[in-house]
Design a protein around this motif. Sequence first.
Motif, short mmCIF file in Angstrom:
data_model
loop_
_atom_site.label_atom_id
_atom_site.label_comp_id
_atom_site.label_asym_id
_atom_site.label_seq_id
_atom_site.Cartn_x
_atom_site.Cartn_y
_atom_site.Cartn_z
N ARG A 190 0.86 -1.01 -0.04
CA ARG A 190 0.10 -0.21 0.12
C ARG A 190 0.97 1.23 -0.14
NH1 ARG A 190 -3.29 -2.20 -2.14
NH2 ARG A 190 -4.44 -0.62 -1.92
N THR A 191 0.26 2.10 -0.66
CA THR A 191 1.00 3.66 -0.53
C THR A 191 -0.06 4.73 -0.70
OG1 THR A 191 3.00 4.86 -1.43
CG2 THR A 191 1.65 3.77 -3.05
N ARG A 192 0.63 5.75 -0.34
CA ARG A 192 -0.28 6.90 -0.66
C ARG A 192 -0.53 7.38 -2.15
NH1 ARG A 192 4.27 10.75 2.18
NH2 ARG A 192 3.87 9.04 3.41
N SER A 193 -1.87 7.60 -2.57
CA SER A 193 -2.26 7.55 -3.93
C SER A 193 -2.99 8.74 -4.43
CB SER A 193 -2.70 6.28 -4.37
OG SER A 193 -1.85 5.34 -4.29
N HIS A 194 -2.51 9.29 -5.35
CA HIS A 194 -3.81 10.47 -5.99
C HIS A 194 -5.11 9.90 -6.38
CE1 HIS A 194 -5.22 13.46 -9.15
NE2 HIS A 194 -4.45 14.40 -8.38
N LEU A 195 -4.82 8.86 -7.35
CA LEU A 195 -5.94 7.96 -7.74
C LEU A 195 -6.82 8.65 -9.00
CD1 LEU A 195 -7.38 6.43 -4.19
CD2 LEU A 195 -5.91 5.41 -6.24
N ASP A 196 -6.33 9.82 -9.46
CA ASP A 196 -6.65 10.50 -10.59
C ASP A 196 -5.73 10.91 -11.36
OD1 ASP A 196 -8.89 11.02 -12.41
OD2 ASP A 196 -9.66 12.69 -11.41
N VAL A 197 -4.67 10.24 -11.56
CA VAL A 197 -3.35 10.89 -12.22
C VAL A 197 -3.57 10.52 -13.71
CG1 VAL A 197 -1.05 10.76 -12.45
CG2 VAL A 197 -1.87 10.22 -10.35
N TRP A 198 -3.80 11.81 -14.49
CA TRP A 198 -3.91 11.87 -15.96
C TRP A 198 -3.65 13.12 -16.41
CZ3 TRP A 198 -8.38 13.15 -19.32
CH2 TRP A 198 -9.49 14.04 -18.50
N PRO B 5 -2.57 4.46 -19.78
CA PRO B 5 -3.81 4.29 -20.74
C PRO B 5 -4.69 5.56 -20.87
CG PRO B 5 -4.20 2.91 -18.78
CD PRO B 5 -2.69 3.48 -18.77
N ASP B 6 -4.97 6.52 -19.72
CA ASP B 6 -5.76 7.43 -19.90
C ASP B 6 -5.38 8.45 -21.05
OD1 ASP B 6 -7.95 6.83 -18.31
OD2 ASP B 6 -7.60 8.36 -16.54
N ALA B 7 -4.06 8.77 -21.06
CA ALA B 7 -3.59 9.48 -22.16
C ALA B 7 -3.94 9.15 -23.32
CB ALA B 7 -1.78 9.63 -22.04
N VAL B 8 -4.16 7.63 -23.78
CA VAL B 8 -4.50 7.45 -25.01
C VAL B 8 -6.06 7.39 -25.18
CG1 VAL B 8 -4.85 5.30 -26.63
CG2 VAL B 8 -2.41 5.93 -25.27
N PHE B 9 -6.81 7.14 -24.30
CA PHE B 9 -8.34 6.89 -24.17
C PHE B 9 -8.83 8.41 -24.77
CE2 PHE B 9 -8.27 3.11 -21.50
CZ PHE B 9 -8.49 2.19 -22.44
N ASP B 10 -8.17 9.44 -24.20
CA ASP B 10 -8.56 10.79 -24.42
C ASP B 10 -7.79 11.55 -25.58
OD1 ASP B 10 -10.81 11.16 -22.81
OD2 ASP B 10 -9.50 10.75 -21.44
N GLU C 1 -22.02 11.23 -33.52
CA GLU C 1 -20.89 11.99 -33.15
C GLU C 1 -20.25 11.45 -31.91
OE1 GLU C 1 -20.95 16.59 -33.38
OE2 GLU C 1 -21.08 16.10 -31.14
N HIS C 2 -19.17 11.43 -31.66
CA HIS C 2 -18.32 10.91 -30.50
C HIS C 2 -17.38 12.19 -29.95
CE1 HIS C 2 -19.51 7.24 -32.72
NE2 HIS C 2 -19.62 6.83 -31.58
N SER C 3 -17.02 11.94 -28.58
CA SER C 3 -16.11 12.88 -27.87
C SER C 3 -15.02 12.31 -27.27
CB SER C 3 -17.01 13.97 -27.21
OG SER C 3 -17.76 13.26 -26.19
N ALA C 4 -14.12 12.85 -26.86
CA ALA C 4 -13.14 12.42 -25.92
C ALA C 4 -13.19 13.36 -24.87
CB ALA C 4 -11.77 12.19 -26.81
N TYR C 5 -13.30 13.16 -23.90
CA TYR C 5 -13.45 14.28 -22.54
C TYR C 5 -14.13 15.49 -23.11
CZ TYR C 5 -12.43 15.84 -18.03
OH TYR C 5 -12.71 16.28 -16.60
N HIS C 6 -15.35 15.41 -23.56
CA HIS C 6 -16.20 16.48 -23.74
C HIS C 6 -15.61 17.19 -25.19
CE1 HIS C 6 -17.66 15.73 -19.99
NE2 HIS C 6 -16.52 16.18 -19.19
N GLU C 7 -14.80 16.76 -25.78
CA GLU C 7 -14.44 17.47 -27.19
C GLU C 7 -14.83 16.67 -28.08
OE1 GLU C 7 -12.91 20.36 -27.20
OE2 GLU C 7 -12.54 20.88 -25.25
#
Length: 345
Positions: free
Chosen positions: A199-207, A241-246, A307-313
């Motif tokens: 276990r460790t300290r984690s931000h949990l929304d790193v993108w 992976p989040d960098a690619v998904f968006d 129509e499709h979007s990637a994080y609202h764009e």
Amino acid sequence: MPRGVVRRRVLRHNSQNAVTDVVERVTLADGSTLVHKRLRAPSVDSGGAWAASQDPRHWNYWRREVDAYRGAVLRSSLAGTGLDIPAADVEERAAEADLWLEDVTGKPGTAFSLADHTAVAAGLGRWQAAGPLLTPWTSEGFLRAYSASRPVPWQVLHDDAAWDQPLIRRTWPAGLREGWAQLMAHREQLLRVMEYLPRTRSHLDVWVSNQIRRPGGDVVLLDWAFVGDGALGEDLGNHLPDAVFDLLWPAQELATLEAACFEAYLGGLREAGWRGDQRQVRLGVVASCVKYTWLLPLALTQAGRDEHSAYHEVADSEHLYHQRGLAFAYLVGWCREALHLMNRQ
């Protein structure tokens, strides 16, 4: 509230999250700017994918960022790691709170180079080498609880017609359906191993949309709403992976990004005194693929849209689905590596 607000501009944010009332950039009379984020409490804990909670251990506890920004614990834990948190003033009332945050200047994560990404990874390693950050307000059990909160049309995974949609047939790689079935078959096993890794300290929304690199080199992480307990490697397993998904990093170069960031993360851990088992760190990265089990069935249900979007764009549908298909296949590879590592434990 700061005096002399002369202009407000709403910033892109997840408007579905019941915690967040508004995120906006405010301009003051002297020309300076701040980012204003208003948090709101739930009257009672309710259902829904983005429901707010009064429970300090819940992944979406409504006032977690109040404690994160107001206290010194989190801020001091980041000192010397290469990571940073915005300066902030906090105003709290009974059922809401206003965060007046530094409007950080520098290179946004959406424009990061490979060197910037490795700076994030190295900073995470230095920060997380110290282990858990124990406070009364940090989250617990994020990965399982967040994943379970997604409304997922699981049945579509078994729908031949869904997989035979023209956009899917044109853009997704062969064998993805079978590979995702393997990931789904091991979902519970992967969640359990993520819960029992160191276990460790984690931000949990790193993108990348939560990152800005200051001119001096430190990377500021934004949006500390989920901060808490996580597995070693879990934050890095989200960042990649989040960098690619968006559409913020090419899927064809994901292997290059992963190799550089993993080495940087290990280097940061060791630089900060960590002496653990590298295989457990690797398992934390690749087993984190389980977070995304909900995303592929959602993509299947949306493939027929006009129509499709990637994080609202708005995004080109062919390009978006091709990139996400490659990323899904990459996560299947992570699943298989995780199963191999688990069998060697």
